[in-house]
Design an enzyme around this catalytic site. Structure first.
Site, mmCIF file in Angstrom:
data_model
loop_
_atom_site.group_PDB
_atom_site.id
_atom_site.type_symbol
_atom_site.label_atom_id
_atom_site.label_comp_id
_atom_site.label_asym_id
_atom_site.label_seq_id
_atom_site.Cartn_x
_atom_site.Cartn_y
_atom_site.Cartn_z
ATOM 1 N N CYS A 66 0.875 -1.181 0.000
ATOM 2 C CA CYS A 66 0.000 0.000 0.000
ATOM 3 C C CYS A 66 0.908 1.226 0.000
ATOM 4 O O CYS A 66 2.050 1.137 -0.446
ATOM 5 C CB CYS A 66 -0.974 -0.031 1.177
ATOM 6 S SG CYS A 66 -0.241 -0.064 2.820
HETATM 7 C C1 RB5 Z 1 -3.761 5.381 1.044
HETATM 8 O O1 RB5 Z 1 -5.066 4.933 1.180
HETATM 9 C C2 RB5 Z 1 -2.922 4.943 2.231
HETATM 10 O O2 RB5 Z 1 -3.544 5.319 3.408
HETATM 11 C C3 RB5 Z 1 -2.695 3.443 2.226
HETATM 12 O O3 RB5 Z 1 -2.200 3.038 1.009
HETATM 13 C C4 RB5 Z 1 -1.700 2.934 3.251
HETATM 14 O O4 RB5 Z 1 -0.533 3.691 3.248
HETATM 15 C C5 RB5 Z 1 -2.219 2.701 4.589
HETATM 16 O O5 RB5 Z 1 -1.532 2.219 5.501
#
Ligand code: RB5
Length: 161
Positions: A66
């Site tokens: 993420c």
């Molecule tokens: C973006 O939604 C961001 O919050 C996600 O990708 C991540 O970094 C969360 O931990």
């Protein structure tokens, strides 16, 4: 070794880099593509989906990406049988398997570049749990996990004072 991978909208590019990198090595990797056909799902449900597939024994290792790797690790660790850790350096990636026996690796596309991410994934996949002095420590984690998910024996704890 069966590997699965997935990401949220913040990590589409890095997921492709890692997926292609593993495929090039002839590894058995499946992109779970949880987001396909959905309207921008949050990282929670994407990570949960992969963690449930790990719990079901469909894969040996899982990779979640993420923005930071953090939200993915948090949700994956809420599924019994899944031990996930975020790594942005090669040493930690090796230790994540050798010392902690984690079956899920998480990373953040907003934190590291693709070349380092490939090295991290390779180091983690090549590593196996060392056992030895780490064995009772990980065993304790598993026991605490069991107590947490099945709190029938309240008061019981394997933790030493
Ligand atoms: C973006 O939604 C961001 O919050 C996600 O990708 C991540 O970094 C969360 O931990």
């Amino acid at each position: 070794m069966k590997i699965c991978i997935d990401c949220d909208d913040a990590a589409v590019n890095l997921k492709k880099v890692i997926y292609d990198h593993l495929k090039k090595q002839g590894l058995d990797v499946t992109d779970l593509e949880y987001s396909k056909g959905k309207e921008n799902p949050y990282y929670g449900e994407i990570g949960y989906n992969l963690a449930k597939a790990m719990q079901a024994g469909q894969y040996d290792r899982g990779i979640l990406i993420c923005g930071t790797g953090l939200g993915m690790a948090m949700i994956a660790n809420k599924v019994e049988g899944v031990f996930a850790g975020t790594c942005h350096d090669v040493f930690s990636a090796e230790r994540l398997k050798k010392s902690n026996d984690a079956n899920v690796l998480t990373m953040g596309e907003r934190v590291i570049g693709p070349e380092l991410a490939k090295m991290i994934v390779d180091a983690w996949l090549k590593s196996e749990f060392s056992g030895g002095g780490s064995a009772p420590k990980v065993e304790q984690l598993r026991e605490l996990e069991r107590l947490s998910f099945h709190p029938t024996n309240e008061g019981e704890s394997p933790c030493k004072k």
